[in-house]
Design a protein around this motif. Sequence first.
Motif, short mmCIF file in Angstrom:
data_model
loop_
_atom_site.label_atom_id
_atom_site.label_comp_id
_atom_site.label_asym_id
_atom_site.label_seq_id
_atom_site.Cartn_x
_atom_site.Cartn_y
_atom_site.Cartn_z
N ASN A 130 -9.68 -48.61 -16.19
CA ASN A 130 -9.55 -47.64 -17.28
C ASN A 130 -9.86 -48.29 -18.62
O ASN A 130 -10.49 -47.67 -19.49
N SER A 131 -9.42 -49.52 -18.80
CA SER A 131 -9.73 -50.26 -20.03
C SER A 131 -11.23 -50.44 -20.16
O SER A 131 -11.82 -50.27 -21.24
N LEU A 132 -11.86 -50.81 -19.05
CA LEU A 132 -13.31 -51.00 -19.03
C LEU A 132 -14.05 -49.72 -19.41
O LEU A 132 -14.96 -49.72 -20.25
N MET A 133 -13.67 -48.61 -18.80
CA MET A 133 -14.37 -47.35 -19.03
C MET A 133 -14.16 -46.84 -20.46
O MET A 133 -15.10 -46.30 -21.09
N ALA A 134 -12.97 -47.01 -20.99
CA ALA A 134 -12.72 -46.60 -22.37
C ALA A 134 -13.52 -47.47 -23.34
O ALA A 134 -14.06 -46.97 -24.34
N GLY B 174 -11.20 -39.87 -17.17
CA GLY B 174 -10.40 -39.50 -18.32
C GLY B 174 -10.39 -40.61 -19.36
O GLY B 174 -10.44 -40.35 -20.57
N ALA B 175 -10.35 -41.86 -18.89
CA ALA B 175 -10.40 -43.01 -19.80
C ALA B 175 -11.74 -43.08 -20.52
O ALA B 175 -11.81 -43.41 -21.71
N LEU B 176 -12.82 -42.76 -19.81
CA LEU B 176 -14.15 -42.75 -20.42
C LEU B 176 -14.22 -41.72 -21.54
O LEU B 176 -14.75 -42.02 -22.63
N ILE B 177 -13.68 -40.55 -21.30
CA ILE B 177 -13.67 -39.51 -22.33
C ILE B 177 -12.80 -39.95 -23.51
O ILE B 177 -13.18 -39.78 -24.68
N THR B 178 -11.64 -40.52 -23.20
CA THR B 178 -10.74 -41.00 -24.26
C THR B 178 -11.43 -42.02 -25.14
O THR B 178 -11.36 -41.95 -26.38
N TRP C 284 -4.73 -40.91 -31.44
CA TRP C 284 -5.47 -40.21 -30.40
C TRP C 284 -5.07 -40.74 -29.02
O TRP C 284 -4.93 -39.96 -28.06
N GLY C 285 -4.86 -42.04 -28.90
CA GLY C 285 -4.46 -42.62 -27.62
C GLY C 285 -3.12 -42.09 -27.13
O GLY C 285 -2.95 -41.80 -25.94
N GLY C 286 -2.16 -41.98 -28.06
CA GLY C 286 -0.86 -41.42 -27.68
C GLY C 286 -0.98 -40.00 -27.18
O GLY C 286 -0.35 -39.61 -26.19
N ILE C 287 -1.80 -39.20 -27.86
CA ILE C 287 -2.01 -37.81 -27.45
C ILE C 287 -2.82 -37.73 -26.16
O ILE C 287 -2.51 -36.94 -25.25
N ALA C 288 -3.85 -38.57 -26.04
CA ALA C 288 -4.72 -38.55 -24.86
C ALA C 288 -3.95 -38.85 -23.58
O ALA C 288 -4.25 -38.31 -22.51
N ALA C 289 -2.93 -39.72 -23.69
CA ALA C 289 -2.11 -40.01 -22.51
C ALA C 289 -1.40 -38.77 -22.01
O ALA C 289 -1.16 -38.61 -20.80
N GLY C 290 -1.06 -37.87 -22.93
CA GLY C 290 -0.41 -36.62 -22.55
C GLY C 290 -1.37 -35.56 -22.06
O GLY C 290 -0.95 -34.49 -21.62
N ILE C 291 -2.66 -35.83 -22.16
CA ILE C 291 -3.68 -34.91 -21.66
C ILE C 291 -4.27 -35.43 -20.35
O ILE C 291 -4.13 -34.81 -19.29
N PHE C 292 -4.90 -36.60 -20.41
CA PHE C 292 -5.59 -37.13 -19.24
C PHE C 292 -4.64 -37.84 -18.26
O PHE C 292 -5.07 -38.23 -17.18
#
Length: 403
Positions: free
Chosen positions: A240-244, A285-289, A327-335
């Motif tokens: 996930n780190s890689l894709m983000a 989801g990580a890629l989109i984030t 955005w990362g805090g919010i993205a965790a609640g989405i993806f």
Amino acid sequence: MDTINSAVETLMQGANTLFILIGAILVLAMHAGFAFLEVGTVRKKNQVNALVKIMTDFGFSTLAYFFIGYWIAYDITFFSSAEVLAEANGYALVKFFFLLTFAAAIPAIISGGVAERARFYPMLMASALIVGLVYPMFEGIIWNGNYGFQDWLTNQFGAPFHDFAGSVVVHGVGGWIALAAILVLGARAGRYRNGKVVAFAPSNIPFLALGSWILTVGWFGFNVMSAQTLDGISGLVAVNSLMAMVGGIIASMFLGKNDPGFIHNGPLAGLVAVCAGSDIMHPMGALITGSIAGALFVVMFTLAQNKWPRLDDVLGVWPLHGLCGVWGGIAAGIFGLEALGGLGGVTLASQLIGTLAGVVIAVLGGLIVYGLVHKIANIRLDEEEEFNGADLSIHKIGATSDD
């Protein structure tokens, strides 16, 4: 059998200690990344100051966190005997080392925002106060359950605030404290003339790129080793780190129109954003984030530099860490939701409220600390010192012999 169990337990304790020690070393190395990212971005007359600030901030941060900050966050002190501290192969000590490298990232983030016009010792004083008091307050609330905030979120919304590796706890808080410090200091002399921005080009693109690469590599220790024990390690976090990271690169390349500054900050934006949900998101989801974070950095850095005169953020740490952290805090609640391929265990409401709490504590804490220090000791270089550059004004030496 007892002997075998004891041997296995000792082996696991040693393995866990080594695991988190490697993580601490990787995150410690990231501070070299912060240093070279700043060295490459600031003008030549401020390069020495950039290097010295990151090193000395780390020293002051260690003392503040060892004696005060860690105590506030986790109610743990180190006044026991060495025999007690060495129990379980000294795991508790190395855990402190690991979490210290996170705490010390706060002044390193701030340093990039206030570069080229800050006095040396007042800023060190402020760094110690931030790491000793402001940062550990929010760290303890989120990562140690202090003050019942996480329990309240769980009771009200079905899940606590989830921030696995610090999108908000570290990066968001650092970026929003930096915003407060930038507003207290004001813009660099000559930065704005007749309402228009005067561009100060980066002094050394190779150093900027080196800083980005060091940070990017170290980030896999930052994220993966946040498991803190071997039994918690997850390849999902690594990928996930890689894709983000990749998402941030691609988005910043296109929106930044091949600008090397944007391209080398893009992966960092993606990595900031994925910290919170790296353990629960699907790689897509990580890629989109990460892609959204890379775009967010380019757009907001450009807007801030060109439209908001008081917001002279040299390295763009507010959009990079502050906004991408949010955005990362919010993205965790989405993806992170099962409906979107995640592992679940999060709610968007808790992520929104927890993220907002981090922003409020950071801004208020930053304004209080930097405002107080500025009133007592004046944190701004005078006009002549700023014109000559922090290297000669503070350290009496330039970065190269021809300065």
